[in-house]
Scaffold this motif. Structure first.
Motif, PDB file in Angstrom:
ATOM      1  N   TRP A  71       0.829  -1.204   0.000  1.00  0.00           N
ATOM      2  CA  TRP A  71       0.000   0.000   0.000  1.00  0.00           C
ATOM      3  C   TRP A  71       0.863   1.254   0.000  1.00  0.00           C
ATOM      4  CZ3 TRP A  71      -4.076  -1.889   4.090  1.00  0.00           C
ATOM      5  CH2 TRP A  71      -4.932  -2.812   3.487  1.00  0.00           C
ATOM      6  N   CYS A  72       1.978   1.232   0.718  1.00  0.00           N
ATOM      7  CA  CYS A  72       2.888   2.382   0.701  1.00  0.00           C
ATOM      8  C   CYS A  72       3.481   2.569  -0.691  1.00  0.00           C
ATOM      9  CB  CYS A  72       3.993   2.204   1.737  1.00  0.00           C
ATOM     10  SG  CYS A  72       3.430   2.424   3.450  1.00  0.00           S
ATOM     11  N   GLU A  73       3.864   1.469  -1.343  1.00  0.00           N
ATOM     12  CA  GLU A  73       4.386   1.579  -2.709  1.00  0.00           C
ATOM     13  C   GLU A  73       3.304   2.065  -3.670  1.00  0.00           C
ATOM     14  OE1 GLU A  73       8.095  -0.616  -3.968  1.00  0.00           O
ATOM     15  OE2 GLU A  73       6.730  -2.229  -3.351  1.00  0.00           O
ATOM     16  N   GLN A  74       2.086   1.621  -3.477  1.00  0.00           N
ATOM     17  CA  GLN A  74       0.982   2.100  -4.308  1.00  0.00           C
ATOM     18  C   GLN A  74       0.848   3.620  -4.179  1.00  0.00           C
ATOM     19  OE1 GLN A  74      -2.883   0.545  -3.261  1.00  0.00           O
ATOM     20  NE2 GLN A  74      -3.813   1.244  -5.162  1.00  0.00           N
ATOM     21  N   ALA A  75       1.007   4.132  -2.974  1.00  0.00           N
ATOM     22  CA  ALA A  75       0.929   5.581  -2.761  1.00  0.00           C
ATOM     23  C   ALA A  75       2.077   6.299  -3.470  1.00  0.00           C
ATOM     24  CB  ALA A  75       0.925   5.901  -1.265  1.00  0.00           C
ATOM     25  N   THR A  76       3.287   5.702  -3.486  1.00  0.00           N
ATOM     26  CA  THR A  76       4.400   6.344  -4.196  1.00  0.00           C
ATOM     27  C   THR A  76       4.097   6.443  -5.679  1.00  0.00           C
ATOM     28  OG1 THR A  76       5.738   4.332  -4.595  1.00  0.00           O
ATOM     29  CG2 THR A  76       6.126   5.526  -2.527  1.00  0.00           C
ATOM     30  N   LEU A 103      14.094   9.089  -6.920  1.00  0.00           N
ATOM     31  CA  LEU A 103      13.124   9.731  -6.030  1.00  0.00           C
ATOM     32  C   LEU A 103      13.113   8.997  -4.703  1.00  0.00           C
ATOM     33  CD1 LEU A 103      10.345   9.810  -8.708  1.00  0.00           C
ATOM     34  CD2 LEU A 103      11.384  11.850  -7.739  1.00  0.00           C
ATOM     35  N   ARG A 104      13.120   9.768  -3.611  1.00  0.00           N
ATOM     36  CA  ARG A 104      12.958   9.185  -2.281  1.00  0.00           C
ATOM     37  C   ARG A 104      11.647   9.696  -1.714  1.00  0.00           C
ATOM     38  NH1 ARG A 104      18.261  10.953   0.465  1.00  0.00           N
ATOM     39  NH2 ARG A 104      16.758  11.317   2.110  1.00  0.00           N
ATOM     40  N   PHE A 105      10.868   8.765  -1.178  1.00  0.00           N
ATOM     41  CA  PHE A 105       9.558   9.082  -0.605  1.00  0.00           C
ATOM     42  C   PHE A 105       9.561   8.779   0.879  1.00  0.00           C
ATOM     43  CE2 PHE A 105       8.757   7.976  -4.981  1.00  0.00           C
ATOM     44  CZ  PHE A 105       7.742   8.826  -5.395  1.00  0.00           C
ATOM     45  N   GLN A 106       8.984   9.683   1.666  1.00  0.00           N
ATOM     46  CA  GLN A 106       8.639   9.356   3.042  1.00  0.00           C
ATOM     47  C   GLN A 106       7.261   8.713   2.959  1.00  0.00           C
ATOM     48  OE1 GLN A 106       7.786  12.650   5.611  1.00  0.00           O
ATOM     49  NE2 GLN A 106       7.499  11.345   7.385  1.00  0.00           N
ATOM     50  N   VAL A 107       7.096   7.563   3.587  1.00  0.00           N
ATOM     51  CA  VAL A 107       5.802   6.885   3.587  1.00  0.00           C
ATOM     52  C   VAL A 107       5.323   6.718   5.018  1.00  0.00           C
ATOM     53  CG1 VAL A 107       6.101   5.717   1.371  1.00  0.00           C
ATOM     54  CG2 VAL A 107       6.890   4.601   3.455  1.00  0.00           C
ATOM     55  N   VAL A 108       4.018   6.874   5.194  1.00  0.00           N
ATOM     56  CA  VAL A 108       3.385   6.645   6.494  1.00  0.00           C
ATOM     57  C   VAL A 108       2.049   5.964   6.253  1.00  0.00           C
ATOM     58  CG1 VAL A 108       4.484   8.599   7.673  1.00  0.00           C
ATOM     59  CG2 VAL A 108       2.297   8.924   6.546  1.00  0.00           C
ATOM     60  N   ALA A 109       1.618   5.193   7.228  1.00  0.00           N
ATOM     61  CA  ALA A 109       0.287   4.581   7.187  1.00  0.00           C
ATOM     62  C   ALA A 109      -0.383   4.851   8.525  1.00  0.00           C
ATOM     63  CB  ALA A 109       0.377   3.083   6.919  1.00  0.00           C
ATOM     64  N   HIS A 110      -1.631   5.293   8.454  1.00  0.00           N
ATOM     65  CA  HIS A 110      -2.433   5.586   9.649  1.00  0.00           C
ATOM     66  C   HIS A 110      -3.760   4.841   9.558  1.00  0.00           C
ATOM     67  CE1 HIS A 110       0.152   9.215   9.552  1.00  0.00           C
ATOM     68  NE2 HIS A 110       0.028   9.171  10.872  1.00  0.00           N
ATOM     69  N   ASP A 111      -4.351   4.550  10.717  1.00  0.00           N
ATOM     70  CA  ASP A 111      -5.712   4.024  10.691  1.00  0.00           C
ATOM     71  C   ASP A 111      -6.688   5.194  10.807  1.00  0.00           C
ATOM     72  OD1 ASP A 111      -5.878   4.711  13.407  1.00  0.00           O
ATOM     73  OD2 ASP A 111      -5.730   2.637  14.105  1.00  0.00           O
ATOM     74  N   ALA A 112      -7.972   4.891  10.782  1.00  0.00           N
ATOM     75  CA  ALA A 112      -9.003   5.937  10.779  1.00  0.00           C
ATOM     76  C   ALA A 112      -8.984   6.779  12.056  1.00  0.00           C
ATOM     77  CB  ALA A 112     -10.383   5.314  10.584  1.00  0.00           C
TER      78      ALA A 112
END
Length: 123
Positions: free
Chosen positions: A35-40, A85-94
């Motif tokens: 999911w983090c890669e999908q966001a990138t 490209l370098r991405f900061q990735v984060v995942a949060h719940d609702a």
């Protein structure tokens, strides 16, 4: 900075048990990473002849999420040098709980040139 977010609801297919990364029915780390890669990928606006490929990933999976949880992964470009490209990735719940964070590196490539270097299996 360029960023994008994607949101998914955790299903039984997303669990550590289903993905083979553990035996609990909670969101599996491989799915968090996907999911983090999908966001990138969503954060990039490339012409049709280009795409990007992942080259390095560093993720900390900090909290468990049950089936039914709504998870949002966000990627933000924090560094760009030519094709890298370098991405900061984060995942949060609702509820806003930080579930994971880290960095994903991607390189922009010419789609046809990249694929021309791949030898099909069986050749």
């Amino acid at each position: 900075m360029t960023s994008a977010s994607i949101t998914h609801t955790v299903t039984p297919a997303d669990t550590a048990r289903a993905l083979g990364s553990g035996d609990l029915d909670v969101l599996g780390t491989p799915r968090v990473l996907a999911w983090c890669e999908q966001a990138t990928c969503a954060a990039l606006d490339l012409p049709p002849e280009q795409t990007s490929v992942g080259t390095r990933v560093e993720i900390e999976h900090l909290a468990a999420s049950p089936v039914g949880a709504v998870v949002t992964a966000t990627a933000t470009v924090v560094y760009e040098d030519g094709r890298l490209l370098r991405f900061q990735v984060v995942a949060h719940d609702a509820a806003g709980t930080l579930l994971a964070n880290g960095e994903v590196r991607r390189v922009v490539v010419d789609r046809e040139r990249f694929l021309s270097r791949i030898t099909p299996v069986g050749d």
